[in-house]
Design an enzyme around this catalytic site. Structure first.
Site, mmCIF file in Angstrom:
data_model
loop_
_atom_site.group_PDB
_atom_site.id
_atom_site.type_symbol
_atom_site.label_atom_id
_atom_site.label_comp_id
_atom_site.label_asym_id
_atom_site.label_seq_id
_atom_site.Cartn_x
_atom_site.Cartn_y
_atom_site.Cartn_z
ATOM 1 N N HIS A 31 41.631 34.372 38.523
ATOM 2 C CA HIS A 31 42.076 35.732 39.195
ATOM 3 C C HIS A 31 42.200 35.367 40.506
ATOM 4 O O HIS A 31 40.933 35.658 41.103
ATOM 5 C CB HIS A 31 41.334 37.167 39.278
ATOM 6 C CG HIS A 31 41.404 38.172 39.673
ATOM 7 N ND1 HIS A 31 41.539 39.850 38.919
ATOM 8 C CD2 HIS A 31 42.352 38.571 40.731
ATOM 9 C CE1 HIS A 31 42.513 40.504 39.938
ATOM 10 N NE2 HIS A 31 42.698 39.767 40.928
ATOM 11 N N HIS A 33 44.615 35.029 44.265
ATOM 12 C CA HIS A 33 46.386 35.162 44.716
ATOM 13 C C HIS A 33 46.328 34.035 46.002
ATOM 14 O O HIS A 33 45.316 34.094 46.835
ATOM 15 C CB HIS A 33 46.029 36.928 45.240
ATOM 16 C CG HIS A 33 45.797 37.741 44.693
ATOM 17 N ND1 HIS A 33 46.553 38.678 44.544
ATOM 18 C CD2 HIS A 33 44.480 38.542 43.824
ATOM 19 C CE1 HIS A 33 46.403 39.553 43.839
ATOM 20 N NE2 HIS A 33 45.094 39.454 43.624
ATOM 21 N N HIS A 211 46.885 44.218 36.783
ATOM 22 C CA HIS A 211 45.624 45.028 38.078
ATOM 23 C C HIS A 211 45.764 46.095 36.775
ATOM 24 O O HIS A 211 46.419 46.709 36.757
ATOM 25 C CB HIS A 211 46.081 44.638 38.885
ATOM 26 C CG HIS A 211 45.220 43.315 39.700
ATOM 27 N ND1 HIS A 211 46.310 42.070 39.212
ATOM 28 C CD2 HIS A 211 44.746 43.028 40.935
ATOM 29 C CE1 HIS A 211 45.981 41.568 40.403
ATOM 30 N NE2 HIS A 211 44.893 41.720 41.108
ATOM 31 N N GLU A 214 40.699 48.802 38.319
ATOM 32 C CA GLU A 214 39.941 48.135 39.680
ATOM 33 C C GLU A 214 39.485 49.701 40.390
ATOM 34 O O GLU A 214 39.006 49.911 40.562
ATOM 35 C CB GLU A 214 41.466 47.111 40.983
ATOM 36 C CG GLU A 214 40.244 46.902 41.792
ATOM 37 C CD GLU A 214 40.957 46.086 42.739
ATOM 38 O OE1 GLU A 214 42.693 46.540 42.572
ATOM 39 O OE2 GLU A 214 41.151 45.702 43.620
ATOM 40 N N ASP A 292 39.485 36.683 43.791
ATOM 41 C CA ASP A 292 40.706 37.516 43.957
ATOM 42 C C ASP A 292 40.671 37.034 45.491
ATOM 43 O O ASP A 292 42.076 36.794 45.197
ATOM 44 C CB ASP A 292 40.278 38.466 44.625
ATOM 45 C CG ASP A 292 41.107 39.870 44.342
ATOM 46 O OD1 ASP A 292 42.556 39.796 43.892
ATOM 47 O OD2 ASP A 292 40.445 40.958 44.109
ATOM 48 N N ASP A 293 40.199 37.143 46.968
ATOM 49 C CA ASP A 293 40.963 37.169 47.735
ATOM 50 C C ASP A 293 40.252 36.323 48.384
ATOM 51 O O ASP A 293 39.640 37.312 49.762
ATOM 52 C CB ASP A 293 41.653 38.157 47.907
ATOM 53 C CG ASP A 293 43.193 38.701 48.121
ATOM 54 O OD1 ASP A 293 44.009 38.066 47.476
ATOM 55 O OD2 ASP A 293 42.288 39.889 46.870
HETATM 56 N N1 ADE Z 1 46.700 41.867 45.691
HETATM 57 C C1 ADE Z 1 46.046 40.890 45.996
HETATM 58 N N2 ADE Z 1 44.628 41.182 46.419
HETATM 59 C C2 ADE Z 1 44.687 42.257 45.023
HETATM 60 C C3 ADE Z 1 43.946 42.588 44.513
HETATM 61 N N3 ADE Z 1 42.658 42.731 44.648
HETATM 62 N N4 ADE Z 1 44.278 44.425 43.610
HETATM 63 C C4 ADE Z 1 45.815 44.694 43.689
HETATM 64 N N5 ADE Z 1 46.401 43.677 43.792
HETATM 65 C C5 ADE Z 1 46.246 42.971 45.024
HETATM 66 ZN ZN ZN Z 2 43.824 40.770 42.498
#
Ligand code: ADE
Ligand code: ZN
Length: 355
Positions: A31, A33, A211, A214, A292-293
């Site tokens: 996971h 991006h 997703h 969340e 994630d990011d």
């Molecule tokens: N796009 C990038 N990170 C995300 C996240 N945590 N949830 C939904 N969309 C995303």
């Molecule tokens: Zn994500």
């Protein structure tokens, strides 16, 4: 604070010891991006080389802007950041930098997301994005020994027709894509909105993930399973509110790609000691740890393991279980999974002998 104890003639803390253990532990990241790995320094570099103006003067200013109250807060700045990405070389360099960091964190396999619509909607052809990312994955396998695949996400705040247009644009690339996913603003955009396009992706032999849970309710997780037929749930935190759903996730061995530092930064949890990861493991769920990011949330995958290990007091066995889960949940053939799982066992034997 860790206990101080002697180690190799020097003093080392127990938490430092965990840090070394975590870094060396073979793991997969499921996971991530790619656009979320855009570090502020790279943002300036891409802006400079593409002559794009950005609303920041310094890296410190960018980092100061990374304070979020919820998912939407983050997404607004994340889509703006992606505007500096223009050429195939940019996409390639971005993904290569991520793969180098992942390799340094003990990652052996990645299944990474990208958001084609974020780029095609501002006039960047699908091929520019995909060619750059795919070249980086080839290079990552050769240079760093990290295998990988690309998962194309549909932006759920857009409509299903736009998702179909993206699937059409991806047609020449379908044999090089691992699967499709669903991301962006969750609340108000349930999985059922994308039932037809996920069915079309499934017919084309693509793997399916989404997703869910969340920020959205347990019903969104159910819809992802029943209507989209996903093979993994990205996040899934809110599934814990529903006992029957938890039982189903456990019985089907469904993988959850959990992202602790993301959950903290996007206020899905108020503090890491309240994070549900340990509870997920105790409930027998196949939870994994992911970043994630990472450029926006303050840590790549090993830092996510470290932070959550520290906050929840995870043992080496639990950390190893998380790493095992990451390979078990990957879209790899059984022989390759077995090879990775054997590498974890060998690592555990080696580290037990050394300690
Ligand atoms: N796009 C990038 N990170 C995300 C996240 N945590 N949830 C939904 N969309 C995303
Ligand atoms: Zn994500």
């Amino acid at each position: 604070m860790g206990l101080r104890m002697p180690f190799g003639g020097e003093e080392m803390t127990a938490t430092d010891d965990h840090a070394d253990f975590i870094r060396g532990l073979p793991k997969a990241e499921l996971h991530l991006h790619l656009e979320g790995s855009l570090e502020p320094e790279q943002m300036f570099e891409f802006a400079r080389r593409n002559r794009v103006s950005i609303p920041f003067r310094t890296v410190e200013e960018v980092r100061a802007a990374y304070s979020f109250s919820n998912l939407q807060d983050f997404l607004d700045i994340y889509y703006e950041g992606a505007n500096v990405l223009r050429t195939e070389g940019d996409f390639h360099d971005l993904a290569c930098a991520y793969l180098a960091r992942a390799a340094a964190d003990g990652v052996r396999h990645v299944e990474v997301f990208f958001d084609p619509q974020t780029h095609t909607d501002r006039g960047i052809p699908f091929s520019v994005v995909a060619d750059g990312f795919l070249a980086a994955l080839d290079e990552g396998a050769k240079r760093f020994g990290v295998s990988g695949g690309l998962i194309m996400c549909f932006l759920r705040h857009l409509d299903e027709d736009a998702a179909f247009a993206t699937l059409d644009a991806a047609e020449p690339y379908l044999d090089r894509l691992l699967g499709v996913g669903l991301d962006s603003s969750e609340l108000g955009h349930p999985p059922s909105k994308f039932a037809r396009v996920f069915a079309a992706a499934r017919e084309r032999g693509l793997h399916l993930v989404a997703h869910a849970g969340e920020e959205g309710p347990p019903d969104y997780v159910r819809e992802a399973l029943d209507i989209l037929h996903v093979e993994r749930i990205d996040h899934g935190n809110r599934a814990l509110e529903d006992g029957a759903l938890v039982a189903r996730l456990r019985e089907t061995g469904m993988t959850l790609t959990v992202c602790p530092l993301s959950n903290l930064k996007l206020r899905v949890v108020d503090e890491l000691i309240a994070h549900p990861l340990k509870r997920m493991l105790d409930l027998g769920l196949r939870a994994t740890v992911n970043s994630d990011d990472p450029a926006y949330f303050g840590g790549y995958v090993a830092e996510n393991y470290r932070a959550v290990a520290r906050a929840l007091g995870l043992s080496r066995d639990e950390l190893a279980q998380l790493a095992r889960n990451s390979f078990a949940g990957a879209f790899l053939d059984e022989a390759t999974k077995a090879r990775h799982l054997a590498a974890i066992d060998a690592y555990l034997e080696g580290t037990a002998a050394a300690s």
